[in-house]
Enzyme design. Sequence first.
Site, mmCIF file in Angstrom:
data_model
loop_
_atom_site.group_PDB
_atom_site.id
_atom_site.type_symbol
_atom_site.label_atom_id
_atom_site.label_comp_id
_atom_site.label_asym_id
_atom_site.label_seq_id
_atom_site.Cartn_x
_atom_site.Cartn_y
_atom_site.Cartn_z
ATOM 1 N N LEU A 1 0.868 -1.173 0.000
ATOM 2 C CA LEU A 1 0.000 0.000 0.000
ATOM 3 C C LEU A 1 0.905 1.222 0.000
ATOM 4 O O LEU A 1 1.864 1.280 0.772
ATOM 5 C CB LEU A 1 -0.884 0.026 1.253
ATOM 6 N N ASP A 2 0.625 2.207 -0.842
ATOM 7 C CA ASP A 2 1.417 3.431 -0.851
ATOM 8 C C ASP A 2 1.374 4.095 0.520
ATOM 9 O O ASP A 2 0.398 3.926 1.265
ATOM 10 C CB ASP A 2 0.867 4.409 -1.893
ATOM 11 N N PRO A 3 2.405 4.876 0.876
ATOM 12 C CA PRO A 3 2.371 5.596 2.160
ATOM 13 C C PRO A 3 1.115 6.455 2.326
ATOM 14 O O PRO A 3 0.576 6.561 3.432
ATOM 15 C CB PRO A 3 3.639 6.469 2.096
#
Length: 301
Positions: free
Chosen positions: A46-48
């Site tokens: 998951l992206d930051p």
Amino acid sequence: MAGRKVWRRVDGVLLLDKPTGMTSNSALQAARRFFSAAKGGHTGTLDPLASGLLPLCFGEATKFSVDLLAADKTYDADLLFGVQTDTGDADGMVVRRCPVDFGPAELAAALEPFRGGIRQIPPMYSALKKDGKPLYDLARQGIEVERAARAVTIHELLLLDVAGDRCRLRVTCSKGTYIRTLAEDLASSLGCCAHLTALRRTAVGALNVADAVTLDQLAALSEEARGQWLRAPDTLLQSLPAIYLADDAARRFAHGNPVSVAASAGQCRVYGEQRLLGLGEVDAAGTLQPRRVVGGVAADA
């Protein structure tokens, strides 16, 4: 060597509700420390910027993490129209502004062509590689390369809310779908631009964020209480039919040998004496072939 971390074998699956502002790997390492797990991995980053469900695998469960990578995923996405960023989300720099001259009815109608099978051009700010280099590294150098469009499937696309130049979408999609690209392509179809301001993953396959725990919640628990959040390794295999083997067949399977079964062809989870033995596949002749074998761990089934 006082104070040195002691790692131990932990076999299980943790449904983590990842916070925004943290990489998936940082979340994994934090969770590993809470459980003192010697081996761990996640089932897709998951992206930051994104929050939500991040299934983590410890020990023998890591052998099945790849099976969840191909699962459909569900997201709630917040879009801001009229502003485009270089990354497609709020972490990027603004590169374009444009007028927003459509209303909720036009927006709702614009969703229809994006339902079902579509093609997407992956963003430059992605982990895909060109000549061995991640695209995001090239993008940070101001280099843009040609990317081939890829086929993905949008199983569900719902307009949850509209407020001025902002909206919230719920998207259930196949592996490889970029929600940032979906937002930009949707805006482009309306003669506009957009970027993601927030993204939350609510489901991965049959797993739901409602059953997940946060790092803050884990930090507040005792080691014994944390263990109650660990699920059995076969949690990732619950969509597959189960086959139960008697003693001799179970031993053969556990040693990587095929066995004859009376079952339909296809992948399956395999048990012996209520313990997970691994992932198998039955061929047309009724032979169960071992695909991934584990060291006899406790199971939910």
